[in-house]
Design a protein around this motif. Structure first.
Motif, PDB file in Angstrom:
ATOM      1  N   GLY A 196    -106.542   5.581  37.361  1.00  0.00           N
ATOM      2  CA  GLY A 196    -105.150   6.557  37.043  1.00  0.00           C
ATOM      3  C   GLY A 196    -103.541   5.731  36.665  1.00  0.00           C
ATOM      4  N   ALA A 208    -105.189   9.932  32.879  1.00  0.00           N
ATOM      5  CA  ALA A 208    -104.683   9.725  34.292  1.00  0.00           C
ATOM      6  C   ALA A 208    -105.536  10.696  35.170  1.00  0.00           C
ATOM      7  CB  ALA A 208    -102.588   9.062  33.970  1.00  0.00           C
ATOM      8  N   GLU A 209    -104.912  11.944  34.138  1.00  0.00           N
ATOM      9  CA  GLU A 209    -104.658  13.104  35.085  1.00  0.00           C
ATOM     10  C   GLU A 209    -106.745  13.680  35.616  1.00  0.00           C
ATOM     11  OE1 GLU A 209    -103.312  15.963  36.263  1.00  0.00           O
ATOM     12  OE2 GLU A 209    -101.437  14.440  36.361  1.00  0.00           O
ATOM     13  N   LEU A 210    -107.572  13.275  34.642  1.00  0.00           N
ATOM     14  CA  LEU A 210    -108.821  13.371  34.656  1.00  0.00           C
ATOM     15  C   LEU A 210    -109.307  12.420  35.927  1.00  0.00           C
ATOM     16  CD1 LEU A 210    -110.109  13.437  31.141  1.00  0.00           C
ATOM     17  CD2 LEU A 210    -110.306  15.622  33.083  1.00  0.00           C
ATOM     18  N   ASP A 251    -101.163   5.477  33.685  1.00  0.00           N
ATOM     19  CA  ASP A 251     -99.510   5.786  34.636  1.00  0.00           C
ATOM     20  C   ASP A 251     -98.636   4.767  33.369  1.00  0.00           C
ATOM     21  OD1 ASP A 251    -100.240   8.286  35.292  1.00  0.00           O
ATOM     22  OD2 ASP A 251    -100.250   7.998  36.701  1.00  0.00           O
ATOM     23  N   GLN A 281    -102.106  10.004  29.512  1.00  0.00           N
ATOM     24  CA  GLN A 281    -101.903  11.169  30.245  1.00  0.00           C
ATOM     25  C   GLN A 281    -102.882  12.222  31.039  1.00  0.00           C
ATOM     26  OE1 GLN A 281     -98.459  13.377  28.776  1.00  0.00           O
ATOM     27  NE2 GLN A 281     -96.966  11.814  29.108  1.00  0.00           N
ATOM     28  N   ASN A 282    -103.832  12.283  29.655  1.00  0.00           N
ATOM     29  CA  ASN A 282    -104.583  13.799  29.808  1.00  0.00           C
ATOM     30  C   ASN A 282    -105.898  12.246  30.648  1.00  0.00           C
ATOM     31  OD1 ASN A 282    -106.827  15.510  29.707  1.00  0.00           O
ATOM     32  ND2 ASN A 282    -107.461  14.282  28.661  1.00  0.00           N
ATOM     33  N   ASN A 328    -108.286   6.887  41.374  1.00  0.00           N
ATOM     34  CA  ASN A 328    -107.414   6.159  41.479  1.00  0.00           C
ATOM     35  C   ASN A 328    -106.593   4.822  41.028  1.00  0.00           C
ATOM     36  OD1 ASN A 328    -106.613   8.295  42.971  1.00  0.00           O
ATOM     37  ND2 ASN A 328    -107.251   7.771  44.785  1.00  0.00           N
ATOM     38  N   ARG A 378    -107.906  11.231  38.320  1.00  0.00           N
ATOM     39  CA  ARG A 378    -106.824  11.473  39.639  1.00  0.00           C
ATOM     40  C   ARG A 378    -107.760  12.787  40.254  1.00  0.00           C
ATOM     41  NH1 ARG A 378    -101.525   9.439  37.707  1.00  0.00           N
ATOM     42  NH2 ARG A 378    -101.224  11.227  36.395  1.00  0.00           N
ATOM     43  N   LYS A 379    -108.760  13.859  39.257  1.00  0.00           N
ATOM     44  CA  LYS A 379    -109.230  14.964  39.497  1.00  0.00           C
ATOM     45  C   LYS A 379    -110.611  13.928  39.710  1.00  0.00           C
ATOM     46  CE  LYS A 379    -110.996  19.193  37.014  1.00  0.00           C
ATOM     47  NZ  LYS A 379    -110.540  20.224  36.884  1.00  0.00           N
TER      48      LYS A 379
END
Length: 404
Positions: free
Chosen positions: A336, A352-354, A340, A349-350, A333, A356-357
């Motif tokens: 991520g 960050a998503e990875l 951001d 952005q990709n 986190n 958080r996932k």
């Protein structure tokens, strides 16, 4: 004056400790105040307490009258006659006096400082106790009009400053560490982080560069190094908050904190610790990496030289290393959140998503594992109850079947 340590008593080897010089009479010790009535007593007329050998009286009547208040201190000092002491000349309020520091008999990492009654403000023999990282505990006889707390604290701070400097010069590292705890408490209370940084930097320079390898106990070595380096870094961070209105000064203080954190990180990575502190060292290393990442982000926020992206990329490198060594949801986190903060870019952005996932997957995995452990525990409990409840007929009565 009578030496606080008799040469005929057994001696204990401790690096840097010296006996009090027997027979030495300095000018300020020739006339001492009576421990009870406070009149000045010439050296030729002194009556010395036979227990502690540090309190002086003008008469036997004063000695007996003071005994109830003096006894706890006398007993503590008398119990340490056989322990070698570091004798220090301290100065407070312009008055020189003598203090004696020695490890206590119950714990070698807890030190007692015996302050003679020549010290100003209190003007009675009293004791100071401190441990590594601990605050000061002081004990002095009850007085009709005790001095203000501010005056007592200043006196104690002057004493610990003098003992700290002497312990560094003599190489008594545990005593130096015991002095830094009280100094930190008083200087932080006053907001004097600049002086505290100077104290810790001197300890860092002298101890780590010259004598760190001389400490044989691994646990003790850890206590003498890691927490103090962490405190030094935190002092720079506190100092940065004091000067945050000045961006240049803020960056300078934060940069110092970052450099010492990196030095601590190298120490935690390259040093082989025994199993007693291995897990603690791993945890501390993880926390230091988080702090280094945050410091890089602070530097990026205050940057005016076009280095912001460079600082953020260094923060990313630290967090990537952290997540590879400690793949926890919190660390992912943090990664991520960093992405951001980076410039608006589909790549970031990709990422960050990875991140958080990955954090969500770890959380779900942890929940599933915990549920599986709970189910297994309930299954075992049910199985045990079933086995214990098995019964067979026996003359119309039920008896429990013993199973092996």
């Amino acid at each position: 004056p009578i030496s606080v340590l008799s040469s005929s008593l057994p001696k204990r080897s401790l690096n840097g400790m010296t006996d009090s010089p027997a027979g030495s009479t300095s000018s300020e010790e020739r006339a001492s105040p009576c421990g009870y009535c406070r009149c000045e007593v010439p050296v030729s007329s002194k009556i010395v307490c036979g227990g502690c050998k540090t309190s002086f009286y003008c008469s036997g009547e004063c000695l007996n009258s003071d005994w109830q208040g003096h006894q706890p201190i006398c007993d503590a000092v008398a119990a340490h006659h056989s322990v070698k002491k570091l004798t220090v000349r301290a100065v407070a309020s312009g008055m020189p006096f003598t203090v004696h520091a020695c490890p206590t008999t119950e714990a070698p990492t807890r030190y007692m400082i015996i302050v003679t009654q020549r010290a100003p403000i209190i003007r009675k023999t009293f004791l100071l106790f401190s441990t590594i990282h601990g605050s000061c505990e002081y004990t002095y006889p009850p007085m009709e009009s005790p001095p203000p707390d501010a005056a007592v604290h200043q006196l104690i701070q002057d004493i610990y400053t003098s003992v700290y400097e002497a312990s560094l010069d003599k190489g008594v590292w545990v005593l130096a560490a015991c002095c830094l705890g009280p100094l930190r408490s008083y200087r932080c209370k006053d907001g004097d982080f600049k002086a505290l940084i100077a104290d810790y930097k001197r300890y860092h320079a002298v101890f780590l560069s010259q004598a760190c390898q001389q400490v044989c106990e691994t646990v003790l070595k850890y206590e003498l190094v890691v927490p103090f380096m962490e405190t030094l870094c935190e002092c720079f961070e506190s100092r940065a908050l004091q000067v945050q209105e000045d961006p240049k000064a803020f960056v300078a203080e934060v940069t110092q904190a970052k450099n010492y954190y990196l030095s601590l990180l190298v120490y935690l990575q390259e040093t082989a610790f025994c199993k007693e502190v291995a897990s603690r060292a791993a945890h501390d290393r993880q926390e230091v990496m988080k702090k280094v990442s945050v410091i890089y982000q602070h530097l990026a926020a205050k940057d005016k030289e076009g280095k912001a992206l460079t600082y953020l990329e260094r923060s990313e490198a630290v967090l990537l290393r952290l997540t590879s060594e400690h793949p926890t949801p919190m660390n992912y986190n943090l990664l991520g959140l960093l992405y951001d903060c980076l410039p608006h870019n589909p790549v970031y952005q990709n990422k960050a998503e990875l991140a958080r996932k990955k954090a969500a997957e770890l959380i779900h995995s942890s929940i599933d594992q915990r549920c599986g452990e709970d189910d297994e525990a309930r299954s075992q409990s049910t199985s045990q109850r079933d086995v214990g409840s098995a019964r067979v007929p026996n003359g119309g009565e039920a008896t429990r079947v013993e199973t092996i």
